[in-house]
Design an enzyme around this catalytic site. Structure first.
Site, short mmCIF file in Angstrom:
data_model
loop_
_atom_site.label_atom_id
_atom_site.label_comp_id
_atom_site.label_asym_id
_atom_site.label_seq_id
_atom_site.Cartn_x
_atom_site.Cartn_y
_atom_site.Cartn_z
N TYR A 18 0.68 -1.37 0.04
CA TYR A 18 -0.11 0.01 0.02
C TYR A 18 0.92 1.26 -0.13
O TYR A 18 0.24 2.40 -0.13
CB TYR A 18 -0.96 0.12 1.28
N HIS A 23 -4.11 6.79 -1.06
CA HIS A 23 -4.83 6.55 0.51
C HIS A 23 -3.61 6.92 1.67
O HIS A 23 -4.02 6.81 2.74
CB HIS A 23 -5.59 5.27 0.45
N PHE A 68 -5.62 -1.11 9.57
CA PHE A 68 -6.32 -0.63 8.23
C PHE A 68 -6.73 0.81 8.48
O PHE A 68 -7.36 1.01 9.38
CB PHE A 68 -7.01 -1.76 7.52
N ASN A 70 -9.80 1.63 7.60
CA ASN A 70 -11.22 1.96 8.04
C ASN A 70 -11.30 1.41 9.69
O ASN A 70 -12.35 1.47 10.12
CB ASN A 70 -12.11 1.06 7.08
N ASN A 116 -13.31 6.62 4.85
CA ASN A 116 -13.64 5.57 6.03
C ASN A 116 -12.69 5.78 7.21
O ASN A 116 -13.07 5.43 8.41
CB ASN A 116 -13.54 4.23 5.40
#
Length: 191
Positions: A18, A23, A68, A70, A116
């Site tokens: 990631y 994000h 994570f 969210n 989120n």
């Protein structure tokens, strides 16, 4: 003189797959701030990687949740409770779809805009009035799903400016800590 530090949290997703995603702009900004503070992140019982130090002479705790995106709220609340900071001294740095790529905007409070990570943080804190430094990632092209867009790496064209834009966002965080929200907005919203 206030005794408690500022807590600056960057939002993102853990792990190398990631790392370059839109994000993860919050993590990217925190990495720049960590380099400026001259320290390294260490594991903390709040489920965040934490660095305690100083930026522009101001005592700070820099943090990247290990959860994570969210599920960021639990680690952020644990961190806030551990350092006993009021919500107005908890800064959240995050990616923002509703701002053009590379633009930096600051605000206090507001909704989550479908983000989120912000939704999780607001729910866990029971308060939405924390300061935010928003890193513009722009809107997805065509009919691409926003969730898919933010989980993609920055494009090659965007990467040409990425380091400079991340540095500007880090500058915005430091301005917020040293000059206050309104003064920082006057500088960063003008450009």
């Amino acid at each position: 003189m206030r005794s408690e530090p500022w807590v600056v949290v960057g939002l993102g997703n853990p792990g190398p797959s990631y790392a370059g995603n839109r994000h993860n702009a919050g993590f990217m900004v925190l990495d720049v701030l960590a380099a400026r503070a001259g320290g390294r992140f260490r594991s903390h019982r709040s489920r965040c990687d934490v660095l305690e130090g100083r930026l522009s002479g101001v005592r700070v705790v820099l943090a990247k949740p290990r959860s994570f995106m969210n599920e960021s709220g639990g680690p952020v609340k644990a961190l806030r409770d551990f350092y006993k900071v009021p919500v107005e001294r908890l800064v959240v740095v995050h990616d923002e779809l509703d701002i053009p790529y590379g633009a930096v905007r600051l605000k206090r409070g507001g909704g989550d805009g479908g983000h989120n990570g912000l939704r999780s943080v607001t729910r866990a804190l029971g308060d939405r009035e924390y300061p935010r430094v928003r890193f513009g990632v722009g809107r997805p092209p065509g009919r691409m799903d926003a969730a898919a867009f933010v989980l993609k790496d920055f494009s090659s064209a965007e990467r040409k400016e990425l380091d400079l834009n991340v540095e500007r966002a880090a500058d915005a965080v430091e301005a917020l800590l040293t000059e206050g929200l309104e003064a920082a907005q006057n500088v960063f919203h003008a450009s």
